[in-house]
Design a protein around this motif. Structure first.
Motif, mmCIF file in Angstrom:
data_model
loop_
_atom_site.group_PDB
_atom_site.id
_atom_site.type_symbol
_atom_site.label_atom_id
_atom_site.label_comp_id
_atom_site.label_asym_id
_atom_site.label_seq_id
_atom_site.Cartn_x
_atom_site.Cartn_y
_atom_site.Cartn_z
ATOM 1 N N GLU A 12 39.540 36.734 18.339
ATOM 2 C CA GLU A 12 38.273 36.554 17.636
ATOM 3 C C GLU A 12 38.061 35.091 17.246
ATOM 4 O O GLU A 12 36.969 34.549 17.400
ATOM 5 C CB GLU A 12 38.212 37.434 16.379
ATOM 6 N N ASP A 13 39.131 34.453 16.736
ATOM 7 C CA ASP A 13 39.013 33.050 16.337
ATOM 8 C C ASP A 13 38.772 32.153 17.555
ATOM 9 O O ASP A 13 38.009 31.190 17.485
ATOM 10 C CB ASP A 13 40.274 32.586 15.598
ATOM 11 N N ALA B 112 35.224 32.483 18.545
ATOM 12 C CA ALA B 112 34.378 31.734 17.609
ATOM 13 C C ALA B 112 34.434 30.238 17.921
ATOM 14 O O ALA B 112 33.413 29.551 17.879
ATOM 15 C CB ALA B 112 34.809 31.993 16.172
ATOM 16 N N ASN C 29 31.372 27.910 19.053
ATOM 17 C CA ASN C 29 31.092 26.675 18.323
ATOM 18 C C ASN C 29 31.040 25.483 19.269
ATOM 19 O O ASN C 29 30.182 24.606 19.137
ATOM 20 C CB ASN C 29 32.158 26.457 17.241
ATOM 21 N N ALA D 282 25.379 31.430 15.079
ATOM 22 C CA ALA D 282 25.664 32.238 13.903
ATOM 23 C C ALA D 282 25.760 33.710 14.267
ATOM 24 O O ALA D 282 26.607 34.432 13.750
ATOM 25 C CB ALA D 282 24.572 32.010 12.857
ATOM 26 N N LEU D 283 24.903 34.160 15.161
ATOM 27 C CA LEU D 283 24.917 35.554 15.599
ATOM 28 C C LEU D 283 26.234 35.888 16.290
ATOM 29 O O LEU D 283 26.818 36.945 16.061
ATOM 30 C CB LEU D 283 23.736 35.811 16.539
ATOM 31 N N GLN E 38 29.136 34.334 15.874
ATOM 32 C CA GLN E 38 30.241 34.297 14.907
ATOM 33 C C GLN E 38 30.255 35.531 14.013
ATOM 34 O O GLN E 38 31.322 35.994 13.619
ATOM 35 C CB GLN E 38 30.153 33.044 14.041
ATOM 36 N N ASN E 39 29.084 36.071 13.692
ATOM 37 C CA ASN E 39 29.034 37.243 12.835
ATOM 38 C C ASN E 39 29.350 38.537 13.545
ATOM 39 O O ASN E 39 29.647 39.533 12.921
ATOM 40 C CB ASN E 39 27.640 37.356 12.184
ATOM 41 N N SER E 40 29.294 38.521 14.868
ATOM 42 C CA SER E 40 29.567 39.771 15.592
ATOM 43 C C SER E 40 31.017 39.940 15.903
ATOM 44 O O SER E 40 31.861 39.182 15.658
ATOM 45 C CB SER E 40 28.769 39.821 16.885
#
Length: 126
Positions: free
Chosen positions: A87-88, A91, A95, A121-122, A124-126
């Motif tokens: 996940e990181d 992200a 980015n 942002a979408l 990263q939030n998913s």
């Protein structure tokens, strides 16, 4: 034609068959040509991650490293990158793509920058 060209050259005049851009500009000829621009390439996600860590370290006021310290820091960053969760890492990839897109856009493209930021942002939030 050969005799005329040789007489022309003998008198010290430039070769009329060769026209340079500089000579045309001297004569005032309007030249419309696009400047040569290299296409921008997106750097790798790890490089973007490394630059972000360096920026954070610099903002924190840490000193610059000598070669041995730099190599130790690079090894620590590589280890940190290798141990990132999926996940990181996703992200960080999002980015990096967002940063590249934002840098590629001109200053006039605020609407596109807002769309790119919303997209990042979408992700990263998913």
């Amino acid at each position: 034609l050969t005799q005329v060209l040789s007489e022309h050259a003998r008198l010290g005049r430039p070769d009329p068959r060769i026209t340079t851009r500089a000579s045309l500009l001297e004569q005032g000829v309007p030249i419309r040509a696009a400047p040569k621009i290299k296409p921008k390439r997106q750097c790798g996600t790890f490089i973007q991650f490394k630059q972000g860590c360096y920026k954070a370290r610099k903002e924190a006021g840490d000193e610059t490293y000598a070669r041995a310290g730099y190599m130790r820091c690079l090894h620590e960053l590589s280890t940190k990158w290798a141990n990132l969760s999926a996940e990181d890492r996703a992200a960080e990839t999002a980015n990096a793509q967002h940063t590249f897109q934002a840098q590629s856009l001109g200053e006039d493209d605020t609407a596109l920058k807002e769309i790119a930021a919303a997209h990042a942002a979408l992700i990263q939030n998913s």
